[in-house]
Design a protein around this motif. Structure first.
Motif, PDB file in Angstrom:
ATOM      1  N   CYS A 257       0.844  -1.192   0.000  1.00 38.90           N
ATOM      2  CA  CYS A 257       0.000   0.000   0.000  1.00 38.90           C
ATOM      3  C   CYS A 257       0.883   1.247   0.000  1.00 38.90           C
ATOM      4  O   CYS A 257       2.001   1.231   0.504  1.00 38.90           O
ATOM      5  CB  CYS A 257      -0.924   0.021   1.214  1.00 38.90           C
ATOM      6  SG  CYS A 257      -2.012  -1.421   1.352  1.00 38.90           S
ATOM      7  N   CYS A 267      -3.936   0.222  -2.407  1.00 32.41           N
ATOM      8  CA  CYS A 267      -3.270  -1.043  -2.135  1.00 32.41           C
ATOM      9  C   CYS A 267      -3.250  -1.875  -3.411  1.00 32.41           C
ATOM     10  O   CYS A 267      -4.208  -1.868  -4.195  1.00 32.41           O
ATOM     11  CB  CYS A 267      -3.974  -1.806  -1.017  1.00 32.41           C
ATOM     12  SG  CYS A 267      -3.749  -1.067   0.632  1.00 32.41           S
ATOM     13  N   PRO A 287       2.298   6.716   4.576  1.00 33.21           N
ATOM     14  CA  PRO A 287       1.399   5.929   5.423  1.00 33.21           C
ATOM     15  C   PRO A 287       2.098   5.102   6.494  1.00 33.21           C
ATOM     16  O   PRO A 287       3.319   4.960   6.514  1.00 33.21           O
ATOM     17  CB  PRO A 287       0.749   4.998   4.402  1.00 33.21           C
ATOM     18  CG  PRO A 287       1.891   4.689   3.457  1.00 33.21           C
ATOM     19  CD  PRO A 287       2.728   5.951   3.392  1.00 33.21           C
ATOM     20  N   GLN A 289       0.803   1.210   8.687  1.00 35.85           N
ATOM     21  CA  GLN A 289      -0.216   0.170   8.579  1.00 35.85           C
ATOM     22  C   GLN A 289      -0.123  -0.811   9.727  1.00 35.85           C
ATOM     23  O   GLN A 289       0.895  -0.925  10.410  1.00 35.85           O
ATOM     24  CB  GLN A 289      -0.073  -0.596   7.263  1.00 35.85           C
ATOM     25  CG  GLN A 289       1.141  -1.517   7.228  1.00 35.85           C
ATOM     26  CD  GLN A 289       1.118  -2.472   6.053  1.00 35.85           C
ATOM     27  OE1 GLN A 289       0.306  -2.353   5.151  1.00 35.85           O
ATOM     28  NE2 GLN A 289       2.042  -3.420   6.042  1.00 35.85           N
ATOM     29  N   ILE A 294      -4.782   1.176   7.051  1.00 32.84           N
ATOM     30  CA  ILE A 294      -3.734   2.067   6.584  1.00 32.84           C
ATOM     31  C   ILE A 294      -3.989   3.424   7.233  1.00 32.84           C
ATOM     32  O   ILE A 294      -5.118   3.918   7.225  1.00 32.84           O
ATOM     33  CB  ILE A 294      -3.765   2.220   5.045  1.00 32.84           C
ATOM     34  CG1 ILE A 294      -3.623   0.855   4.369  1.00 32.84           C
ATOM     35  CG2 ILE A 294      -2.689   3.186   4.576  1.00 32.84           C
ATOM     36  CD1 ILE A 294      -2.300   0.182   4.614  1.00 32.84           C
ATOM     37  N   ARG A 308      -7.834  -1.870   5.183  1.00 34.97           N
ATOM     38  CA  ARG A 308      -6.867  -2.432   4.248  1.00 34.97           C
ATOM     39  C   ARG A 308      -7.501  -3.280   3.162  1.00 34.97           C
ATOM     40  O   ARG A 308      -6.941  -3.412   2.072  1.00 34.97           O
ATOM     41  CB  ARG A 308      -5.832  -3.282   4.991  1.00 34.97           C
ATOM     42  CG  ARG A 308      -4.601  -2.515   5.432  1.00 34.97           C
ATOM     43  CD  ARG A 308      -3.539  -3.435   5.963  1.00 34.97           C
ATOM     44  NE  ARG A 308      -3.277  -4.560   5.056  1.00 34.97           N
ATOM     45  CZ  ARG A 308      -2.536  -5.603   5.359  1.00 34.97           C
ATOM     46  NH1 ARG A 308      -1.992  -5.694   6.558  1.00 34.97           N
ATOM     47  NH2 ARG A 308      -2.328  -6.574   4.497  1.00 34.97           N
TER      48      ARG A 308
END
Length: 391
Positions: A257, A267, A287, A289, A294, A308
């Motif tokens: 992603c 993603c 980002p 995660q 995310i 996600r």
């Protein structure tokens, strides 16, 4: 002016005057401010009291030296953390205590944070100088790549991978510094002059490119395995069409992603680059995660969490608006990020509420937090390095 390195732009030298004018305009756009008015049209949000549901203590503090105009991203390997400064300092610290394990000095000013696998630590300096140090801090080689390097080198699998701002990527032998391969792509008319992260994933190297592209290189020879669009440029002017991948690509299982500036959060399938989902979004810092979501802040420092699996928004937090948030990290039950005044904010991963806050030296935190062993490590622009231990 933004949470990613200075957010200047990069152009070909032959168009220097145009570059200067566009850079000023771009900085004003990305920073959400006016360079020609004393009035702050986008004042930072005042900090609200914290609920205090997460206990965090400062375990130690060290000083490596100021970052200058660069973003000095710390690197963690095992239980240790590696840091650098603009004036040439490179240090290894024990994550649990902050004890200095070794300290070295480069003979040129540095332009990037370090990369390390615990055995070899590499860092970039002015004029494309790349330095490598062994596990005791002894310099083992210095090589030149003849280009500006703002991104921390990626170290591992016998390689030191270096990328320049003119979109070249070098694979250097970790022991000798000799070049094994080079990957080069055509340049976009205008791109963000900022650090763009790289990460090993399986048998590939995942990295973002200008123009909203994400790709995977083969470590053995630097061949591009696949390239896919996270987002596409929009608009008429070159500034409107700025559309670069920001921060570090996030890899988990079979998924990768990423975020772009003036583009999307998306993603993709790690094996092929096939898109899974994408949402319109603009992030200057990149980002973080976990298994479910995310996390990223947008241009106004509003923090968002996206599912996600499908990209649906799980929550967003407006409490830190215009505080120029740095890159995030998902840690335990929180999402951690610093701001322009040196505060470290801990947001609940469940609902985005601020559950803890720590104060550092008052200078901006642009680099992403890292974890060394059980310690959260933060580096500020003024060069203080903090070890925090959440309860």
């Amino acid at each position: 002016m933004t949470s990613v390195l200075s957010r200047a732009v990069h152009r070909q030298p032959a168009r220097a005057m145009t570059r200067a004018l566009v850079a000023v305009a771009c900085l004003a756009t990305l920073g959400g401010c006016s360079l020609f008015s004393k009035e702050n049209k986008h004042p930072p949000a005042e900090l609200k009291p914290v609920s205090g549901t997460l206990s965090v203590r400062q375990a130690w503090k060290a000083d490596v030296g100021k970052s200058g105009p660069y973003s000095m991203q710390p690197a963690a390997a095992g239980n240790n953390v590696y840091v650098s400064s603009n004036n040439g300092n490179v240090m290894a610290l024990e994550g649990a205590s902050g004890r200095v394990l070794w300290k070295s000095k480069a003979d040129l000013d540095l332009t990037s944070g370090p990369g390390s696998d615990g055995s070899v630590t590499a860092v970039a300096g002015e004029k494309g100088a790349i330095y490598a140090f062994d596990a005791s801090g002894k310099q083992i080689w210095k090589k030149q790549v003849n280009g500006e390097v703002l991104s921390a080198p990626l170290v591992g699998n016998g390689l030191v991978v270096v990328r320049t701002t003119d979109t070249r990527v070098f694979g250097l032998d970790a022991e000798t510094g000799e070049r094994r391969w080079i990957y080069q792509r055509s340049q976009t008319p205008l791109n963000l002059r900022a650090a763009m992260g790289m990460v090993f994933a399986g048998d590939g190297i995942v990295m973002g490119f200008p123009g909203g592209k994400l790709g995977v290189l083969t470590p053995g020879n630097g061949v591009l395995r696949w390239e896919s669009a996270v987002s596409y440029p929009k608009g008429v002017s070159e500034i409107e069409r700025l559309n670069d991948v920001t921060g570090l690509p996030m890899v988990s299982g079979r998924q990768v992603c990423a975020t772009t500036f003036q583009g999307r959060v998306a993603c993709l399938e790690l094996a092929s680059g096939q898109p899974q989902w994408g949402k319109d979004f603009s992030s200057p810092s990149g980002p973080a995660q976990d298994d479910n979501a995310i996390y990223a802040s947008d241009e106004q420092s509003v923090v968002h969490a996206f599912d996600r699996q499908n990209g649906n928004e799980r929550w967003k937090n407006n409490d830190l608006r215009n505080r120029r948030l740095g890159a995030p990290l998902a840690l335990g039950r929180s999402v951690v990020m610093g701001d322009f005044e040196g505060y470290v904010h801990f947001l609940s991963r469940e609902d985005g509420q601020v559950i803890a806050r720590m104060k550092t030296d008052g200078s901006a935190i642009t680099a992403a937090p890292v974890v060394a062993g059980q310690t959260l490590v933060i580096q500020t622009r003024d060069g203080d390095v903090y070890g925090f231990q959440p309860g």
